[in-house]
Every structure is written in C-alpha cells, then in structure tokens.
Write an enzyme that holds these catalytic residues in place. Structure first.
Site, PDB file in Angstrom:
ATOM      1  N   SER A 199       0.840  -1.196   0.000  1.00 36.71           N
ATOM      2  CA  SER A 199       0.000   0.000   0.000  1.00 36.71           C
ATOM      3  C   SER A 199       0.872   1.240   0.000  1.00 36.71           C
ATOM      4  O   SER A 199       2.016   1.210   0.482  1.00 36.71           O
ATOM      5  CB  SER A 199      -0.893   0.017   1.246  1.00 36.71           C
ATOM      6  N   TYR A 243      -1.552  -1.167  10.202  1.00 37.83           N
ATOM      7  CA  TYR A 243      -1.668  -1.294   8.751  1.00 37.83           C
ATOM      8  C   TYR A 243      -0.460  -0.676   8.049  1.00 37.83           C
ATOM      9  O   TYR A 243       0.169  -1.298   7.181  1.00 37.83           O
ATOM     10  CB  TYR A 243      -2.958  -0.635   8.275  1.00 37.83           C
TER      11      TYR A 243
END
Length: 289
Positions: free
Chosen positions: A164, A181
């Site tokens: 990401s 994350y």
C-alpha cells in the site's frame, strides 16, 4: 547487425494462457479485480481464497460467468485463513489436489484497524501484522515448491505482494489511526525485496504493488470519514481515484512475459497522490485501506 525492431512473439507478450494462479484475499475488492484480470488474460485456473467459504464461492461463481475465458478455464474456491500456519498449509493442500504447479501467487489478503493512539489495542495490532506480514511470508514459503515446479530462466514463476502507499508514506492518524496497517505494509514491501533476492535463483520473481485509494468495501469507510470520494479524488494529480482496470493492468504486466525481468520492484498505483500529499502543509497525509 541484429534487427532492433524485432520483438519475440509480441502478440503474446501480456498473455497468461495456460497459467495457474492463486489469489489470497480474492473474494472481493482489489483481489477480485485482479483475479478477473488473471482469468481474462488467459489463466487456465485461478484459485480464490479468503476466510469465508461463502464469499469464495460467490466470487468464483461471478468469475466463471465471465464471457471471454479460455476453453476450460475456471476459478476454484479454496477457503482458508491465511493469517495462520495451519490455514496456509490447508490452502496449499487444497490447491495441490487440483494442480501440480502454480505459476502466479498474488499475496493480497490484508486487514486493517483504525483507532486512536492512546486506545489502540495490542490484539488488533498483532492481528493486522499476522495477516499482512507473517501470512505473506508463510504463503510464499509454503507455495514455493509448487511455484518451482515449472519455473525456468526464460519463464519464471511470479509472486506479487499487495502492499500500500501507506507503507511508502504515512497512513491515517487521529481518531481512526492505522498504525498496524501502515507498519505492516512497509514491512511487506521490504519482505518482498528480500524474497526477490532469495528466490530469484530459483526462477521465482517477487514484486510488490502499492495501491492508493480505490473505492472498495475495505476503503470506503475511511474515505467517507476523511472527506469523501470527491475530496480524495481532487487531491490526486490526475484528479481521480483508482479503478479496477488500474490494478488489473499492473497485475497482468507483472505476471506475464512483459514483466519477466522485473524483480524486487515496488509499483505505486495511486495517480501520484502520495507525492502530492507530501507537498501539503496543512492537510493530513492520505492512506489506502
């Protein structure tokens, strides 16, 4: 003198005809977009896995209704929990019942958790790291024998890790902070580079992709809480969010002969939004979920 205009079989450069792929986290969102692309690019089998069997079955039914598949091509449901060793071993065993080799592994399964720093639970941080980092390593390790079966110098197998832009920059902070994350996606990028060096001599190429904001079930909540789709689209230099075809194109490129000399790379798929946010002084930096 060699003809520099000659390209070996250019019409098949992006073809995946006859290839076998496994997509973790493939029952929805970007994973399902990628699975659709792999099938439509010519894969003979695409195995779809996630924790929920019903979701896998529904995704497979959708994929098998696509009108332009190769004769006999199909998606296969293989539900498993990719965050645990037992789950990954179960996944490999299920796939091995159908095929003696795997050509493409898209390690896409991922999780996130949004909560403020002072109350961010340790259990949530561990859960995200287990799936997004440990699960990726275990999947590549346990699938390696199947990935090596048909891999050659001229036709290497591929591992694509979904990371990401949150692993390249800064993720969400504040009330819905995504510390685990962001950290896990940065780790996944570095893990992919290490695996590229380790597995390259075995004719397995490993690369990572870093999507920005795509309107998916996983991302829509944060998109709405941080200004909405239009605001986030306006922040991007090309003034839009990601589309399914944006993921499809990069995944097919990396999996096909066109990407056969790309190893250890990280491809950012966000329209340049990450670099735009680094120029803003009074705006929070975006993250992808």
């Amino acid at each position: 003198m060699a003809d520099e205009t000659a390209l070996a079989d250019f019409p098949s450069l992006f073809s995946l005809k006859g290839k076998v792929a496994v997509v973790t986290g493939g029952s929805r969102g970007l994973g399902l977009n990628a699975a659709s692309a792999l099938l439509q690019a010519g894969c003979s089998k695409v195995f779809i896995t996630s924790r929920k069997a019903k979701a896998c079955d529904q995704a497979v039914a959708q994929l098998n209704r696509l009108p332009n598949l190769q004769p006999g091509a199909r998606a296969v449901s293989v539900p498993a929990d990719s965050s645990t060793l037992a789950g990954v071993e179960s996944l490999v065993a299920q796939v091995a019942q159908h095929t003696e080799h795997v050509d493409i592994l898209l390690a896409n399964a991922g999780a996130t958790w949004g909560e403020a720093f002072d109350t961010h639970p340790a259990s949530a941080f561990r859960k995200v790291m287990d799936l997004n980092v440990t699960g990726v390593f275990l999947a590549v390790q346990k699938f390696a024998p199947l990935l090596q079966t048909r891999a050659t110098l001229d036709d290497p197998s591929r591992v694509i890790v979904t990371a990401s832009v949150a692993g390249l920059g800064i993720g969400a902070t504040g009330p819905q902070a995504t510390f685990g994350y962001s950290a896990s996606k940065a780790a996944a990028i570095t893990l992919a580079r290490n695996l590229a060096v380790e597995l390259g001599p075995r004719h397995i190429l490993v690369n990572s992709i870093c999507p920005g904001f795509f309107p998916t079930k996983m991302a829509n909540g944060l998109l709405e809480m941080t200004g909405g789709l239009e605001k986030h689209a306006a922040r991007s230099p090309n003034k839009r969010l990601g589309r399914p075809e944006d993921i499809a194109g990069v995944v097919v490129y990396l999996a096909s002969r066109a990407g056969s000399h790309v190893n250890g790379a990280t491809i950012q798929i966000d329209g340049g939004a990450l670099w735009k946010t680094l120029t803003l002084q009074d705006e929070p930096v975006d993250s992808k979920l």
